[in-house]
Design a protein around this motif. Structure first.
Motif, PDB file in Angstrom:
ATOM      1  N   THR A 233       4.215  -7.596  -2.680  1.00 52.26           N
ATOM      2  CA  THR A 233       2.946  -8.334  -2.623  1.00 52.26           C
ATOM      3  C   THR A 233       2.339  -8.104  -1.243  1.00 52.26           C
ATOM      4  N   GLY A 234       1.109  -8.550  -1.062  1.00 52.50           N
ATOM      5  CA  GLY A 234       0.481  -8.479   0.254  1.00 52.50           C
ATOM      6  C   GLY A 234       1.117  -9.524   1.169  1.00 52.50           C
ATOM      7  N   PRO A 235       0.705  -9.533   2.447  1.00 47.72           N
ATOM      8  CA  PRO A 235       1.337 -10.434   3.423  1.00 47.72           C
ATOM      9  C   PRO A 235       1.250 -11.914   3.055  1.00 47.72           C
ATOM     10  N   GLN A 236       0.217 -12.304   2.302  1.00 51.51           N
ATOM     11  CA  GLN A 236       0.077 -13.715   1.918  1.00 51.51           C
ATOM     12  C   GLN A 236       0.648 -13.971   0.520  1.00 51.51           C
ATOM     13  N   GLY A 237       1.357 -12.994   0.001  1.00 51.62           N
ATOM     14  CA  GLY A 237       1.919 -13.168  -1.335  1.00 51.62           C
ATOM     15  C   GLY A 237       0.947 -12.759  -2.427  1.00 51.62           C
ATOM     16  N   GLU A 238      -0.203 -12.235  -2.043  1.00 51.51           N
ATOM     17  CA  GLU A 238      -1.214 -11.851  -3.044  1.00 51.51           C
ATOM     18  C   GLU A 238      -0.784 -10.549  -3.746  1.00 51.51           C
ATOM     19  N   SER A 239      -1.308 -10.362  -4.945  1.00 51.73           N
ATOM     20  CA  SER A 239      -0.924  -9.164  -5.701  1.00 51.73           C
ATOM     21  C   SER A 239      -1.397  -7.910  -4.968  1.00 51.73           C
ATOM     22  N   LEU A 240      -0.563  -6.892  -5.002  1.00 54.63           N
ATOM     23  CA  LEU A 240      -0.929  -5.642  -4.334  1.00 54.63           C
ATOM     24  C   LEU A 240      -1.465  -4.631  -5.327  1.00 54.63           C
ATOM     25  N   SER A 241      -1.399  -4.982  -6.632  1.00 50.60           N
ATOM     26  CA  SER A 241      -1.644  -3.945  -7.636  1.00 50.60           C
ATOM     27  C   SER A 241      -2.990  -3.245  -7.421  1.00 50.60           C
ATOM     28  N   LYS A 242      -4.000  -4.005  -7.038  1.00 46.86           N
ATOM     29  CA  LYS A 242      -5.298  -3.355  -6.864  1.00 46.86           C
ATOM     30  C   LYS A 242      -5.368  -2.573  -5.556  1.00 46.86           C
ATOM     31  N   ARG A 243      -4.604  -3.031  -4.582  1.00 48.60           N
ATOM     32  CA  ARG A 243      -4.689  -2.387  -3.265  1.00 48.60           C
ATOM     33  C   ARG A 243      -3.742  -1.201  -3.111  1.00 48.60           C
ATOM     34  N   LEU A 244      -2.825  -1.036  -4.063  1.00 51.65           N
ATOM     35  CA  LEU A 244      -1.833   0.035  -3.904  1.00 51.65           C
ATOM     36  C   LEU A 244      -2.490   1.400  -3.761  1.00 51.65           C
ATOM     37  N   GLY A 245      -3.651   1.539  -4.407  1.00 50.45           N
ATOM     38  CA  GLY A 245      -4.388   2.793  -4.301  1.00 50.45           C
ATOM     39  C   GLY A 245      -4.695   3.153  -2.851  1.00 50.45           C
ATOM     40  N   THR A 246      -4.874   2.128  -2.026  1.00 44.72           N
ATOM     41  CA  THR A 246      -5.196   2.399  -0.615  1.00 44.72           C
ATOM     42  C   THR A 246      -3.929   2.442   0.228  1.00 44.72           C
ATOM     43  N   LEU A 247      -2.797   2.249  -0.391  1.00 49.00           N
ATOM     44  CA  LEU A 247      -1.535   2.306   0.341  1.00 49.00           C
ATOM     45  C   LEU A 247      -0.738   3.537  -0.079  1.00 49.00           C
ATOM     46  N   SER A 248      -1.466   4.611  -0.336  1.00 48.36           N
ATOM     47  CA  SER A 248      -0.776   5.840  -0.726  1.00 48.36           C
ATOM     48  C   SER A 248      -0.058   6.407   0.492  1.00 48.36           C
ATOM     49  N   LEU A 249       0.992   7.147   0.217  1.00 49.56           N
ATOM     50  CA  LEU A 249       1.759   7.720   1.328  1.00 49.56           C
ATOM     51  C   LEU A 249       0.889   8.662   2.142  1.00 49.56           C
ATOM     52  N   ARG A 250      -0.022   9.363   1.466  1.00 48.27           N
ATOM     53  CA  ARG A 250      -0.856  10.272   2.265  1.00 48.27           C
ATOM     54  C   ARG A 250      -1.833   9.547   3.161  1.00 48.27           C
ATOM     55  N   ASP A 251      -2.301   8.387   2.729  1.00 44.42           N
ATOM     56  CA  ASP A 251      -3.154   7.585   3.620  1.00 44.42           C
ATOM     57  C   ASP A 251      -2.369   7.144   4.846  1.00 44.42           C
ATOM     58  N   LEU A 252      -1.154   6.675   4.606  1.00 47.60           N
ATOM     59  CA  LEU A 252      -0.336   6.205   5.725  1.00 47.60           C
ATOM     60  C   LEU A 252      -0.056   7.355   6.698  1.00 47.60           C
ATOM     61  N   ARG A 253       0.220   8.514   6.129  1.00 46.79           N
ATOM     62  CA  ARG A 253       0.463   9.684   6.986  1.00 46.79           C
ATOM     63  C   ARG A 253      -0.791  10.000   7.804  1.00 46.79           C
ATOM     64  N   ALA A 254      -1.958   9.946   7.142  1.00 42.99           N
ATOM     65  CA  ALA A 254      -3.214  10.239   7.850  1.00 42.99           C
ATOM     66  C   ALA A 254      -3.462   9.222   8.957  1.00 42.99           C
ATOM     67  N   GLN A 255      -2.964   7.999   8.760  1.00 42.32           N
ATOM     68  CA  GLN A 255      -3.142   6.976   9.803  1.00 42.32           C
ATOM     69  C   GLN A 255      -2.127   7.118  10.924  1.00 42.32           C
ATOM     70  N   GLY A 256      -1.226   8.063  10.793  1.00 43.61           N
ATOM     71  CA  GLY A 256      -0.291   8.329  11.888  1.00 43.61           C
ATOM     72  C   GLY A 256       1.052   7.639  11.767  1.00 43.61           C
ATOM     73  N   VAL A 257       1.302   6.984  10.621  1.00 42.43           N
ATOM     74  CA  VAL A 257       2.607   6.328  10.429  1.00 42.43           C
ATOM     75  C   VAL A 257       3.697   7.403  10.415  1.00 42.43           C
ATOM     76  N   GLU A 258       4.774   7.139  11.128  1.00 46.54           N
ATOM     77  CA  GLU A 258       5.879   8.104  11.206  1.00 46.54           C
ATOM     78  C   GLU A 258       6.839   7.877  10.034  1.00 46.54           C
ATOM     79  N   PRO A 259       7.356   8.968   9.450  1.00 44.44           N
ATOM     80  CA  PRO A 259       8.254   8.833   8.301  1.00 44.44           C
ATOM     81  C   PRO A 259       9.407   7.849   8.518  1.00 44.44           C
ATOM     82  N   MET A 260      10.092   7.951   9.654  1.00 44.38           N
ATOM     83  CA  MET A 260      11.258   7.079   9.823  1.00 44.38           C
ATOM     84  C   MET A 260      10.859   5.612  10.022  1.00 44.38           C
TER      85      MET A 260
END
Ligand code: GLU
Length: 440
Positions: A233-260
């Motif tokens: 769920t999101g940080p407040q316990g809200e459903s993530l189902s609609k937001r998962l599209g914006t939490l793709s691994l490639r988005d995270l990579r583009a934002q600079g998140v490191e794999p480990m």
């Protein structure tokens, strides 16, 4: 021997929710020296796209979640049809002809009468002649698996003892009217034939598991161990189902998140153990235990990935990043010092770019009204180049002497004049890297 699989449908980019499934299956296989299969669930030819297959492989490779082999359901249709024939012979498979509208109407009626909306098995009562008539009128029907109406039980690796009354579940459709084999049948045949021993997936699959257990048993397969992790769920316990599209691994990579950073968080989030930043996959494997995970929904905050990424970066030796720093255009003579100064001051590697621009071109000075005179005075005292690690100390001592200012009132206006901002690396270390100073 332990065999696990990650079985994405290539109908979109994979996201943090899928990652949890992939990672847990990967860690279980690696921890026991077993096999990790990447299974592409592509029996739906309309929605499955080759580009998503490539993308998900790229995402898993980026994370270092290497697989031992790839299987594609679209290449195994014969096996699924063989299994279907077997079920037919056993009398566990029947053709049904209701249209979606008719099924919907039945469900509504059941709900109105306070009954669970379970398929009423009307198709089982059809005579051969009635079936022929339906086929002539509507084309081939769907094929449903006839559940034994007993309780289906298993000990779940996360949820504990589960018991589901099969009478509360509709006989699942395994083959569509157009002949398309559906996931439930394909998955069961694959898990059995590929010797999958452990299936970890999201808790949205719990009911599927109940029906799959019966199908596996009907086909004479061995039922694997099942574990269903809780949904994110999101940080407040809200459903993530609609937001998962914006939490793709490639988005995270583009934002600079490191794999480990991502893997360290996901290997522990929702478990009884604290998140520990790991730099090495072997440590992650070692510290993983699915039995430590709970069934409550797991809160995920994308913001948590950035401090972890920052810590990983800060720990990196110059040798690991020399190439990236050279690519920015930092002269070789300054490169090592540049890294030493910046590593603690960035969150993602791309932050380096702005710092390098600042060093190379200088920053637009920020000078508060009450500091105008002070900065002018101070700049006049700035020693001539070359600058080294002692320059800042010598300079500010002289400025203090002449102006009588000290502490924050002395240092902050100079930092803001030279860097255009109130925060940043230690000024003594930064000053020698400044190729250009715009304050006068
Ligand atoms: N393709 C299925 C999904 O993505 C796989 C589920 C499973 O692990 O069995 O939901």
């Amino acid at each position: 021997m332990t065999t696990t699989r990650f079985a994405p449908s290539p109908t979109g980019y994979i996201h943090v929710g899928n990652l949890r499934t992939a990672l847990m299956n990967y860690l279980i296989a690696r921890k026991s020296g077993g096999t990790f299969i990447l299974r592409i669930d592509d029996t739906d030819p309309e929605r499955s796209k080759e580009a998503y297959v490539d993308a998900l492989k790229e995402d898993l490779e980026w994370l270092g979640l290497t697989w031992d082999r790839v299987e594609r359901q679209s290449q195994r249709l014969d096996q699924y049809h063989e299994a279907a024939d077997k079920l037919r012979e056993m009398g566990r498979f029947y053709e049904a002809f209701e249209t979606p509208t008719e099924l919907d109407l039945k469900r509504k009626k059941q709900l109105n009468m306070g009954r669970p909306p379970v398929y009423d098995r009307a198709a089982l009562a059809l005579t051969e002649a009635e079936r022929d008539a339906f086929r002539a009128e509507r084309g081939a029907g769907v094929w449903r698996f006839k559940l034994n109406q007993n309780r289906i039980e298993w000990n779940d690796g996360v949820l504990g003892d589960i018991s589901i009354d099969a009478a509360s579940v509709s006989d699942p459709v395994l083959i569509r009217g157009d002949g398309q084999v559906l996931y439930t049948l394909a998955s069961v045949v694959d898990d059995t034939e590929m010797g999958v021993t452990h299936v970890v997936r999201g808790s949205d699959h719990v009911t599927n598991t109940a029906t799959q257990i019966q199908i596996i048993e009907a086909l004479g397969g061995t039922v694997p161990s099942f574990a269903h992790h809780s949904l994110l769920t999101g940080p407040q316990g809200e459903s993530l189902s609609k937001r998962l599209g914006t939490l793709s691994l490639r988005d995270l990579r583009a934002q600079g998140v490191e794999p480990m950073a991502l893997l360290s968080l996901m290997a522990r989030l929702g478990s009884a153990d604290p998140v520990e930043l790991r730099t090495d996959m072997a440590e992650l494997i070692d510290g993983f235990d699915i039995g430590r995970f709970g069934s409550a929904p797991t809160k995920f905050d994308v913001a948590d990935l950035f401090p972890l990424t920052g810590r990983l970066i800060a720990a990196r030796d110059y040798a690991c990043v020399a190439g990236q720093i050279a690519a920015l255009g930092v002269p070789e003579a300054d490169a090592e010092q540049f890294w030493a100064v910046m590593r603690e001051n960035i969150t993602v590697m791309s932050d380096l770019e702005a710092w390098w621009t600042l060093c190379r071109d200088g920053a637009e000075p920020v000078i508060d009204d009450e500091d105008q005179e002070f900065v002018t005075e101070a700049m006049a005292l700035l020693p001539a180049r070359p600058w080294d690690a002692t320059t800042w100390g010598t300079w500010t001592a002289a400025v203090k002497e002449q102006t009588g200012r000290n502490g924050r009132g002395l240092f902050m206006p100079l930092r803001k004049a030279l860097t255009g901002q109130a925060h940043g690396p230690d000024m003594g270390q930064l000053l020698p890297l400044l190729q250009t100073v715009r304050a006068k």
